[in-house]
Design a protein around this motif. Structure first.
Motif, PDB file in Angstrom:
ATOM      1  N   ILE A 157     -23.804   7.228  10.079  1.00  0.00           N
ATOM      2  CA  ILE A 157     -23.068   7.319   8.812  1.00  0.00           C
ATOM      3  C   ILE A 157     -23.974   7.855   7.714  1.00  0.00           C
ATOM      4  O   ILE A 157     -23.527   8.608   6.829  1.00  0.00           O
ATOM      5  N   ALA A 161     -22.880  11.198   5.591  1.00  0.00           N
ATOM      6  CA  ALA A 161     -22.772  11.189   4.129  1.00  0.00           C
ATOM      7  C   ALA A 161     -23.602  12.308   3.508  1.00  0.00           C
ATOM      8  O   ALA A 161     -23.136  13.027   2.618  1.00  0.00           O
ATOM      9  N   ALA A 234     -13.537   8.039   3.790  1.00  0.00           N
ATOM     10  CA  ALA A 234     -14.311   7.632   4.966  1.00  0.00           C
ATOM     11  C   ALA A 234     -13.410   7.323   6.149  1.00  0.00           C
ATOM     12  O   ALA A 234     -13.784   7.571   7.299  1.00  0.00           O
ATOM     13  N   LEU A 238     -14.390   9.118   9.568  1.00  0.00           N
ATOM     14  CA  LEU A 238     -14.867   8.280  10.666  1.00  0.00           C
ATOM     15  C   LEU A 238     -13.841   8.126  11.774  1.00  0.00           C
ATOM     16  O   LEU A 238     -14.067   7.403  12.747  1.00  0.00           O
ATOM     17  N   GLU A 255     -17.729  -0.096   7.602  1.00  0.00           N
ATOM     18  CA  GLU A 255     -18.112   1.308   7.738  1.00  0.00           C
ATOM     19  C   GLU A 255     -17.742   2.131   6.509  1.00  0.00           C
ATOM     20  O   GLU A 255     -18.520   2.999   6.078  1.00  0.00           O
ATOM     21  N   TYR A 259     -20.359   3.981   4.083  1.00  0.00           N
ATOM     22  CA  TYR A 259     -20.301   5.416   3.777  1.00  0.00           C
ATOM     23  C   TYR A 259     -20.333   5.641   2.268  1.00  0.00           C
ATOM     24  O   TYR A 259     -21.059   6.526   1.774  1.00  0.00           O
ATOM     25  N   CYS A 262     -23.778   5.187   0.989  1.00  0.00           N
ATOM     26  CA  CYS A 262     -24.646   6.317   1.373  1.00  0.00           C
ATOM     27  C   CYS A 262     -24.433   7.519   0.461  1.00  0.00           C
ATOM     28  O   CYS A 262     -25.371   8.285   0.199  1.00  0.00           O
ATOM     29  N   CYS A 263     -23.207   7.717   0.009  1.00  0.00           N
ATOM     30  CA  CYS A 263     -22.920   8.846  -0.882  1.00  0.00           C
ATOM     31  C   CYS A 263     -23.431   8.576  -2.291  1.00  0.00           C
ATOM     32  O   CYS A 263     -23.987   9.465  -2.953  1.00  0.00           O
TER      33      CYS A 263
END
Length: 479
Positions: A157, A161, A234, A238, A255, A259, A262-263
């Motif tokens: 992930i 991202a 996401a 995903l 998840e 995500y 992470c962005c």
């Protein structure tokens, strides 16, 4: 080996072609060289025929072998019987412990349809009753333990991202709403801010028309709209499908949140920032937060994704409400935490000696507070920030073992606590003199948490009112 349903379909197709040609069981059996009773077993899906017998049946009834082997029921009656057979062979029906309905030649189609209607409703309710509270707690505990095994880090992930960010032109600094909109457009979605979102949904995605509906930007807490939009995207990125059970639902939630984090705080830039801060012995949640324009909680939780894997620092994270109950937790540093009989931490009361609770007594709520705490698992240093929402007070704590405190701002603090929990004499059991003074003379009125009596939300997406969502989509699709 063919399945029971495949044999049943084959039998129905053989019977259909036999009857269409006007043969009795004995007549067709004589033509293909087997007894009528043997042919009956084949038609009822009780016996798998040899290929030579299938070829003989196909020749006698004027069809190809491939016609007999098709997976499609030959007629509506056969489709009903096969669906009923499949439903009665399922685990949902078998758990009832009742005998299956035997279909006879004289049973009307309407009767089979009525029984099937009951089965469909039973399966629908099974899907809605996605978990009991205990099952949900066990699922959440299982997920927490699995994430601890991988140091709360999901590299696939992380890479996804950064790829999406790069494609949208984001290179450095805080992620803007404009860039989030570009990311949505590249996936074929338009972000729309709607004031009439269903109360049970944080966002709604219209897959047919390519729209992601979000709350208005002017609402309190509107800074979280970037995260909501990223979470909605996401699901598509995903490859998520409607969750099959509560564990699947929780995994998907984890998840999409991962995500979004992470962005908002990309791995490459975040690790570079944290590495420099460690080199300067000045790691701080508030600096990490301000560098990427996120909440204190998001920054603290993001540290759990990156510090162990990239900087070799184990740590713990706690979100605790004003009553001392843990609402969010992660640890891979051995911090002793309260557990219930299922192994769950969420909802348990944290030790009063922990800064996560003691910080509520501090007069200055605008800065981080620091403390060393001696516990049965060793000595830990931590940083705590408190805040308030419409639901009440909360604290966010990030902490590390004593030896790793040297990398963090606030390590010089003189504040120190001692916790012997789960020993009740630590903070749960009154002092002997107070017990003697007040035992039997006090009658407090307990504050009961309403969630204790609430059933777990039902539905494929727990807690979401499908009718409300569909009315919303229809209203906006016509607008």
């Amino acid at each position: 080996m063919p399945t029971a349903i495949e044999l049943s379909t084959l039998g129905h197709r053989i019977r259909h072609h036999r009857v269409s040609n006007g043969y009795t069981l004995d007549e067709l059996g004589e033509r293909v060289g087997i007894a009528g009773s043997q042919l009956s077993l084949i038609e009822n899906g009780k016996r798998e025929p040899k290929l030579s017998v299938l070829q003989a049946i196909a020749t006698a009834t004027g069809v190809e072998v491939t016609d007999l082997l098709s997976n499609e029921p030959p007629n509506r009656r056969a489709a009903l019987e096969i669906e009923l057979e499949r439903a009665q062979a399922g685990s949902v029906f078998r758990r009832l412990g009742i005998a299956p309905v035997k279909v006879t030649k004289g049973m009307p189609d309407e009767t089979i349809e009525s029984v099937l209607g009951l089965h469909r409703e039973l399966q629908r309710r099974e899907r809605e009753a996605i978990a009991t509270p205990e099952e949900a707690r066990r699922a959440n505990t299982g997920m927490r333990l699995r994430m601890r095994e991988v140091d709360n880090h999901l590299p696939e992930i992380e890479k996804l991202a950064e790829k999406q960010l790069w494609a949208a032109g984001h290179r450095t600094g805080a992620l803007t709403h404009r860039t989030v909109s570009i990311m949505a457009e590249q996936l074929g979605f338009e972000l729309i801010y709607a004031g009439d979102l269903p109360h049970s949904a944080r966002s709604v995605t219209d897959l047919e028309n390519g729209r992601i509906y979000l709350p208005p930007a002017s609402i309190p807490g509107g800074h979280g709209l970037r995260s909501m939009a990223l979470q909605a995207m996401a699901h598509r990125l995903l490859g998520h499908t409607p969750p099959t059970d509560y564990a699947d639902f929780l995994q998907q939630r984890l998840e999409i949140n991962y995500y979004a984090a992470c962005c908002l705080m990309p791995e490459t830039a975040s690790v570079a920032f944290l590495t420099q801060a460690k080199k300067d012995r000045n790691l701080a949640v508030e600096d990490f937060r301000d560098a990427f324009g996120v909440t204190h909680e998001a920054a603290g939780m993001r540290m759990t994704n990156l510090l162990t894997v990239h900087l070799g620092i184990p740590l713990h994270f706690l979100r605790v409400d004003g009553s001392g109950a843990i609402s969010r937790v992660y640890e891979n540093d051995g911090l002793p935490l309260p557990l219930d009989v299922t192994g769950a931490v969420e909802g348990q009361i944290v030790c009063r000696r922990f800064l996560a609770r003691a910080a509520f007594e501090e007069q200055n709520r605008t800065t981080e507070h620091y403390q060393y705490t001696d516990t049965p698992g060793g000595t830990f240093w931590c940083s705590t920030q408190t805040g308030t929402t419409a639901d009440g007070e909360f604290s966010i704590t990030v902490g590390v073992p004593f030896d790793d405190a040297k990398w963090f701002r606030g390590r010089e603090t003189p504040m120190r606590g001692v916790s012997t929990c789960p020993d009740e004499s630590c903070c749960r059991k009154p002092a002997p003199d107070l017990t003697e003074r007040w035992a039997g003379k006090a009658w407090p009125s307990a504050r009961v948490h309403q969630y204790m009596f609430s059933p777990l939300p039902r539905g494929a997406f727990p807690g979401v009112d499908d009718g409300e969502v569909y009315d919303f989509l229809e209203r906006h699709a016509q607008g």
